[in-house]
Design a protein around this motif. Structure first.
Motif, PDB file in Angstrom:
ATOM      1  N   THR A  51       0.845  -1.131  -0.062  1.00  0.00           N
ATOM      2  CA  THR A  51      -0.042   0.113   0.177  1.00  0.00           C
ATOM      3  C   THR A  51       0.740   1.233   0.014  1.00  0.00           C
ATOM      4  O   THR A  51       1.696   1.381   0.923  1.00  0.00           O
ATOM      5  CB  THR A  51      -0.825  -0.022   1.315  1.00  0.00           C
ATOM      6  OG1 THR A  51      -1.667  -1.124   1.274  1.00  0.00           O
ATOM      7  CG2 THR A  51      -1.860   1.246   1.193  1.00  0.00           C
ATOM      8  N   ARG A  56      -2.060   7.792  -5.163  1.00  0.00           N
ATOM      9  CA  ARG A  56      -3.292   6.897  -5.290  1.00  0.00           C
ATOM     10  C   ARG A  56      -3.047   6.195  -6.682  1.00  0.00           C
ATOM     11  O   ARG A  56      -2.149   6.396  -7.500  1.00  0.00           O
ATOM     12  CB  ARG A  56      -4.621   7.742  -5.577  1.00  0.00           C
ATOM     13  CG  ARG A  56      -4.800   8.418  -4.075  1.00  0.00           C
ATOM     14  CD  ARG A  56      -6.223   8.837  -4.274  1.00  0.00           C
ATOM     15  NE  ARG A  56      -6.466   9.932  -5.027  1.00  0.00           N
ATOM     16  CZ  ARG A  56      -7.577  10.238  -5.515  1.00  0.00           C
ATOM     17  NH1 ARG A  56      -8.852  10.028  -4.812  1.00  0.00           N
ATOM     18  NH2 ARG A  56      -7.773  11.451  -6.410  1.00  0.00           N
ATOM     19  N   LYS A  62     -11.286   2.880 -10.636  1.00  0.00           N
ATOM     20  CA  LYS A  62     -11.444   2.773  -9.305  1.00  0.00           C
ATOM     21  C   LYS A  62     -10.390   2.632  -8.262  1.00  0.00           C
ATOM     22  O   LYS A  62      -9.184   2.352  -8.632  1.00  0.00           O
ATOM     23  CB  LYS A  62     -12.145   1.501  -8.920  1.00  0.00           C
ATOM     24  CG  LYS A  62     -13.483   1.043  -9.596  1.00  0.00           C
ATOM     25  CD  LYS A  62     -14.129  -0.447  -9.348  1.00  0.00           C
ATOM     26  CE  LYS A  62     -15.184  -0.750 -10.200  1.00  0.00           C
ATOM     27  NZ  LYS A  62     -15.793  -2.011  -9.989  1.00  0.00           N
ATOM     28  N   ASP A  63     -10.285   3.591  -7.350  1.00  0.00           N
ATOM     29  CA  ASP A  63      -9.176   3.568  -6.336  1.00  0.00           C
ATOM     30  C   ASP A  63      -9.099   2.235  -5.821  1.00  0.00           C
ATOM     31  O   ASP A  63      -9.946   1.895  -4.987  1.00  0.00           O
ATOM     32  CB  ASP A  63      -9.549   4.689  -5.285  1.00  0.00           C
ATOM     33  CG  ASP A  63      -8.135   4.950  -4.528  1.00  0.00           C
ATOM     34  OD1 ASP A  63      -7.435   3.929  -4.120  1.00  0.00           O
ATOM     35  OD2 ASP A  63      -8.137   6.037  -3.791  1.00  0.00           O
ATOM     36  N   ARG A  65      -7.577   1.376  -3.081  1.00  0.00           N
ATOM     37  CA  ARG A  65      -7.786   1.262  -1.788  1.00  0.00           C
ATOM     38  C   ARG A  65      -9.121   1.008  -1.158  1.00  0.00           C
ATOM     39  O   ARG A  65      -9.247   0.546  -0.094  1.00  0.00           O
ATOM     40  CB  ARG A  65      -7.161   2.496  -1.103  1.00  0.00           C
ATOM     41  CG  ARG A  65      -5.734   3.024  -1.188  1.00  0.00           C
ATOM     42  CD  ARG A  65      -5.531   4.477  -0.735  1.00  0.00           C
ATOM     43  NE  ARG A  65      -6.502   5.444  -1.378  1.00  0.00           N
ATOM     44  CZ  ARG A  65      -6.302   6.644  -1.074  1.00  0.00           C
ATOM     45  NH1 ARG A  65      -5.403   7.126  -0.314  1.00  0.00           N
ATOM     46  NH2 ARG A  65      -6.956   7.530  -1.904  1.00  0.00           N
ATOM     47  N   GLU A  66      -9.981   1.069  -2.054  1.00  0.00           N
ATOM     48  CA  GLU A  66     -11.406   0.917  -1.780  1.00  0.00           C
ATOM     49  C   GLU A  66     -11.839  -0.444  -2.421  1.00  0.00           C
ATOM     50  O   GLU A  66     -13.089  -0.668  -2.420  1.00  0.00           O
ATOM     51  CB  GLU A  66     -12.309   2.151  -2.357  1.00  0.00           C
ATOM     52  CG  GLU A  66     -11.950   3.510  -1.970  1.00  0.00           C
ATOM     53  CD  GLU A  66     -12.585   4.584  -2.371  1.00  0.00           C
ATOM     54  OE1 GLU A  66     -13.563   4.291  -3.662  1.00  0.00           O
ATOM     55  OE2 GLU A  66     -12.156   5.673  -2.160  1.00  0.00           O
ATOM     56  N   MET A  67     -11.117  -1.331  -2.908  1.00  0.00           N
ATOM     57  CA  MET A  67     -11.489  -2.605  -3.660  1.00  0.00           C
ATOM     58  C   MET A  67     -11.225  -3.737  -2.522  1.00  0.00           C
ATOM     59  O   MET A  67     -10.239  -3.577  -1.818  1.00  0.00           O
ATOM     60  CB  MET A  67     -10.727  -2.544  -4.992  1.00  0.00           C
ATOM     61  CG  MET A  67     -11.230  -1.466  -5.884  1.00  0.00           C
ATOM     62  SD  MET A  67     -10.183  -1.719  -7.398  1.00  0.00           S
ATOM     63  CE  MET A  67     -10.871  -3.372  -8.028  1.00  0.00           C
ATOM     64  N   ASP A  68     -11.857  -4.828  -2.905  1.00  0.00           N
ATOM     65  CA  ASP A  68     -11.555  -6.120  -2.263  1.00  0.00           C
ATOM     66  C   ASP A  68     -10.070  -6.492  -2.798  1.00  0.00           C
ATOM     67  O   ASP A  68     -10.006  -6.805  -3.949  1.00  0.00           O
ATOM     68  CB  ASP A  68     -12.800  -7.007  -2.282  1.00  0.00           C
ATOM     69  CG  ASP A  68     -12.509  -8.364  -1.852  1.00  0.00           C
ATOM     70  OD1 ASP A  68     -11.263  -9.013  -1.579  1.00  0.00           O
ATOM     71  OD2 ASP A  68     -13.519  -8.611  -1.106  1.00  0.00           O
TER      72      ASP A  68
END
Length: 209
Positions: A51, A56, A62-63, A65-68
């Motif tokens: 990470t 970003r 899609k970012d 960090r917001e994904m599975d």
């Protein structure tokens, strides 16, 4: 052309800083740079194995960090320099990796198709234990590409191969990925390979240079 990754100046480890970069969907992109520039780390950032501390990364808009992250890594497969195979036969390795994803294993002919694609035309009964590094690498690539990911990332995939075999493998993989809409991202020190196979080349540099 549609961008599958947009990389917005991520930083990692207090040392590595990357510029703004974009990677086109469906292309073969080679990432180059001096040792220590962070090429391998960038691949791990792209599939959220690591990470970034700042900046970003967007995957298909899609970012990440917001994904599975588990689902992301199913679509964005990373083949590192140290591949992992079970101390079993080739067939059993296919089966175990598919079992891990709760998927039915492919039949023998399908397994053989992917092995041929990677110039790893061995008997399915053969054990992976005594195989060379280059042979194990090709078997692992065959298993990974058989999942038909959206992105396949490979870190020095030809390092254990002679020039002739490396060319044959990359020839096959680039054609297969192009036909199946798979984005291929390759880290390689070999500029000759990028001249032949790259649709795009991203060069990253150490910030202390």
């Amino acid at each position: 052309m549609e961008k599958i990754f947009t990389i917005e100046e991520p930083k990692f480890g207090g040392i590595l800083e990357y510029p703004h970069m974009e990677i086109s969907s469906g292309n073969t992109t080679f990432i180059q740079g001096a040792s220590g520039a962070g090429k391998s780390t960038l691949l791990k950032l792209l599939n959220a194995s690591l990470t970034p501390e700042e900046g970003r990364i967007f995957y298909q808009g899609k970012d990440i960090r917001e994904m599975d992250t588990i689902e992301l890594r199913k679509e964005v497969i990373l083949i590192g320099q140290n591949v992992y195979l079970f101390d079993e036969s080739i067939r059993e390795n296919f089966r175990m990796y598919y079992e891990y994803r709760d998927l039915p294993a492919p039949d023998d002919e399908t397994m053989k198709k992917y092995l041929r694609l990677c110039h790893a035309d061995f008997r399915l009964e053969e054990s992976c234990v005594s195989m060379s590094g280059g042979e194990r690498q090709r078997i692992y690539i065959a298993i990974c590409i058989s999942f038909l990911p959206k992105v396949i990332m490979m870190d020095e995939p030809t390092s254990a191969l002679d020039a002739t075999t490396a060319g044959k493998v990359l020839d096959n993989l680039k054609k297969f990925c192009r036909e199946n809409g798979i984005t291929m991202i390759v880290v390689s020190h070999d500029e000759k390979l990028s001249e032949v196979y790259a649709d795009e080349v991203l060069t990253i540099t150490r910030r202390d240079n």
